[in-house]
Design a protein around this motif. Structure first.
Motif, PDB file in Angstrom:
ATOM      1  N   UNK A   1       0.831  -1.212   0.000  1.00 53.37           N
ATOM      2  CA  UNK A   1       0.000   0.000   0.000  1.00 53.37           C
ATOM      3  C   UNK A   1       0.861   1.255   0.000  1.00 53.37           C
ATOM      4  N   UNK A   2       0.238   2.330  -0.433  1.00 53.07           N
ATOM      5  CA  UNK A   2       0.933   3.620  -0.500  1.00 53.07           C
ATOM      6  C   UNK A   2       0.463   4.501   0.645  1.00 53.07           C
ATOM      7  N   UNK A   3       1.360   5.340   1.125  1.00 59.92           N
ATOM      8  CA  UNK A   3       1.055   6.270   2.205  1.00 59.92           C
ATOM      9  C   UNK A   3       1.352   7.678   1.701  1.00 59.92           C
ATOM     10  N   UNK A   4       0.399   8.591   1.845  1.00 61.08           N
ATOM     11  CA  UNK A   4       0.659   9.961   1.387  1.00 61.08           C
ATOM     12  C   UNK A   4       1.843  10.568   2.125  1.00 61.08           C
ATOM     13  N   UNK A   5       2.639  11.334   1.401  1.00 63.00           N
ATOM     14  CA  UNK A   5       3.786  11.998   2.014  1.00 63.00           C
ATOM     15  C   UNK A   5       3.369  13.256   2.763  1.00 63.00           C
ATOM     16  N   UNK A   6       4.315  13.833   3.471  1.00 68.29           N
ATOM     17  CA  UNK A   6       4.038  15.048   4.249  1.00 68.29           C
ATOM     18  C   UNK A   6       3.489  16.179   3.380  1.00 68.29           C
ATOM     19  N   UNK A   7       4.061  16.332   2.183  1.00 69.41           N
ATOM     20  CA  UNK A   7       3.597  17.398   1.289  1.00 69.41           C
ATOM     21  C   UNK A   7       2.130  17.213   0.935  1.00 69.41           C
ATOM     22  N   UNK A   8       1.781  15.970   0.663  1.00 71.31           N
ATOM     23  CA  UNK A   8       0.404  15.705   0.237  1.00 71.31           C
ATOM     24  C   UNK A   8      -0.570  15.941   1.392  1.00 71.31           C
ATOM     25  N   UNK A   9      -0.156  15.560   2.607  1.00 71.26           N
ATOM     26  CA  UNK A   9      -1.012  15.790   3.773  1.00 71.26           C
ATOM     27  C   UNK A   9      -1.226  17.286   3.990  1.00 71.26           C
TER      28      UNK A   9
END
Lengths: 264, 264, 264, 264
Positions: free
Chosen positions: D207-215
């Motif tokens: 699975x993929x986890x959104x990065x800090x930028x995306x959050x």
């Protein structure tokens, strides 16, 4: 062929205790320990005649009052009450024999603890609490069968030792304690501990488990802060209020009228 | 174009059986076997005309009485009743043909058992009970498709053999037995067994599985102790009381009035 | 500063469609697609003025009738209705632009499908059914952010292609179809498929997945047997009956009276 | 032996705030944060006398109005109110001391977050939302014991730092914020995030986890679109409407009448 039993005397205090034991059965059902007409609770008879056991044929949520219990002596003979006697009476007789501190006991099939009873790995306490958790939960390895003989009951009670909860391998759990509420409070906590342990193990995440020192410290802190709360009375009263609300609103597994006693 | 059917005679005994079959459908819904308007139960016609099958277009929880069944002959022709006939009638016809001991059968899509039907590994009985569990649950590998032909139904019934439950690969389950309540009690147990097996496997914990000898012993103990209880009648009455309470309180998936028969 | 809008005309047919769309929103809530005030459905305006979209600030279970929708043109301007407009309007506008066959669309955050949206592995259909399942569910990789620009909406609609459901990576799902009920029926099936896939994968058991041929065969069988049932109308009517019962009994997330429109 | 307290003055504004705080407790219970009589919320006293804390002995769902709170000073002394004071008051005093921006705080034992508190791995945000999620959730490693000393409370508050949620290792969670609703909204989101993370990890799927930028981008988008909605007021009103419906229908864990204050 059948004999009319001379009904055993029930004092007012005992009648009140059996009413409390009936509520205990219904709290158990409300909290997920019900399994159709299976499972039972028992109370040591204050006059030494044996023990009062939930009658067979009804669910834990259908136990209303003294009429829903039978008096069974230590040889398994029904000596009072109008309903059927569960075959697993030796679970209770043998605990009462070996453990003078125990006044009440229960045998149930809650989902997660029954699943966990199949595991060979000791239950870890992932989220210790300051009250009403079993500290050690041994596993009786004897059999997955019903415990219907004194020999099996004795073996199980010996495996229980001084503890308040035990897994029956591939079967379910037994809980007990010095008051009527104890088997219920401990059983509810045990089911939650099993759910927690199964969940964290399934995740595959690394996790920490409190050590023995930390568990003892948490129990001690709770007892020091407030022995009434951590001793379970406060929590028990919360469950009784929840039960009363559930009964006022209606719950499919919980009866408010006695189930008539059938032919057995 | 349509022909007015001469309605088949329904004896008082049969009418009572169809009322019980309707209750059986609603218990199934209450216990998690419902899947919208899918799933069905069937009862062998006592006069040999074929079998009575839940009509199409309504959910298991909406089956109220005899009007919610259609009489289907062994060639799949609807010969009585006013509603639609499910396309999967060969599930029932072929079991009734091969198994003279079977009086009632069911096909449902319960969540955990439907998931388990995808597994190639035999179902293990993690928490054996003394009553109403399928002892062996084969898997029909033929197809994930609907079973709408006699050929498929026959193949499935042959895979079922002498058992009382079968997985349909990547699809759902079929259960059956000598009384109306059997397919329901066995189906409920099967769903729970699958939930248990999926849970313990997911945990990654080591676990023990009772052997064949132990399973046989538990069944024998139950039967010896109390054939009425372990034969399922006691448990069935518990479910009927639970259903009555659920209906008195209201349940979104369970109707108390018949759903009008539409244009089909 | 604000302008009084001249309210757009609503024909009787459109008013009936918006009543159906409101019921569709409440069915979605009942079946686990609600997420507080988030999620929305939209219906193409029959007069080409844009689309009717659930107003902002209320939950899916609180959508009662035409007053709970706003008319939005293809540039995102609210041209009718009294409530707020969700920022994610481009989800709907861009699907309606690219897909003339689509009349209704939805964006929701159901638990299992939202979790699955994080997975890079294509969704496998473990338990295929003969009706209302998405056949292929692509994943839009663009962003986990809200879809609030035409560019993002267009990109998502292109990834959807000719299909009826799409995962939004680390966010949720979008479903659509030719009738008001389609996005709901497909969304409910998608959530169940994700729950099934997560469960069987978690178990670690070996499992089989039906191939493309088998999936096509099952759809064809359903359509041949009964296009009304497999086309979804029968199932939809079952959900509407279930909703009516839930509303009669009361459900915390479902309102029976309109929520007053606030200052926005 | 006991002293009659001179009851502290409660302004109309404070009384209204305590009514809101009581509703906040009941929403928490409705959304799965209740654990019998454990867990509590606190509000900074507007006159600087200390903080108002849910009284001991009742569940979160049984907090009705101002009478269910006690005023505690920063040394843990009860200076107002008729009920018992939870032993874990230093959780609140030390957060209020170190964090002038915090007006309200909570400590609860929700199932999935309590399980996750055992994990050594940082919580990943699998399904980021645009509102009310904790951005970073540190873990206090100090102890699994009750937090009953100023030293422990201080250590925990320091680990919390500038954030709005913290795991207590093998114990539960603490949440806080500038308004009464914040600890509840953040706590509900945290529980869901933990459920999501445990589920996707258990599946074994990539699975993929959104990065800090995306959050950060998603938060910014929400705030730009509609600060009222993303600031939580809209969501909070949805929860209050849901609570009102649950109370009208009845819920076993939620009281509508105050629980009498016992001897303590």
């Amino acid at each position: 062929m059948s004999t009319v039993l001379k009904e055993p005397a029930i004092s007012d205090a005992l009648r009140a205790d059996l009413l409390e034991l009936a509520r205990a059965c219904r709290v158990f059902e409300l909290e997920g320990h019900g399994d159709r007409s299976f499972g039972h609770m028992a109370l040591r008879d204050p006059e030494g005649r044996g023990f009062w056991m939930k009658r067979a044929g009804i669910g834990l949520g259908e136990v209303i009052d003294a009429r829903d219990f039978v008096l069974v002596d230590f040889d398994g003979k029904k000596i009072g009450g109008a309903g059927g006697r569960h075959g697993e009476w030796p679970i209770h007789s043998e605990i009462f024999r070996l453990r003078p501190d125990v006044m009440a006991s229960a045998h149930t099939h809650p989902f997660y603890a029954s699943v966990y009873s199949a595991s060979e790995e000791p239950l870890q306490n992932i989220v210790p609490r300051s009250t009403n958790q079993p500290h050690t939960t041994p596993r009786w390895e004897g059999s997955a069968d019903l415990i219907c003989t004194v020999e099996q009951g004795r073996s199980m009670a010996e495996a229980l030792g001084p503890h308040h909860a035990i897994f029956l391998r591939n079967h379910g759990v037994v809980t007990c304690g010095p008051t009527i509420r104890d088997p219920v409070l401990i059983g509810i906590s045990l089911e939650k501990m099993c759910h927690e342990a199964l969940t964290i193990n399934a995740s595959g995440l690394r996790f920490s488990v409190p050590g023995e020192d930390e568990l003892a410290e948490k129990s001690a802190t709770g007892a020091r802060l407030d022995p009434v709360i951590t001793g379970g009375r406060t929590v028990w009263e919360w469950y009784l209020r929840k039960l009363a609300r559930a009964e006022a609103q209606g719950h499919p597994a919980i009866a408010t009228q006695p189930v008539p006693i059938g032919r057995r």
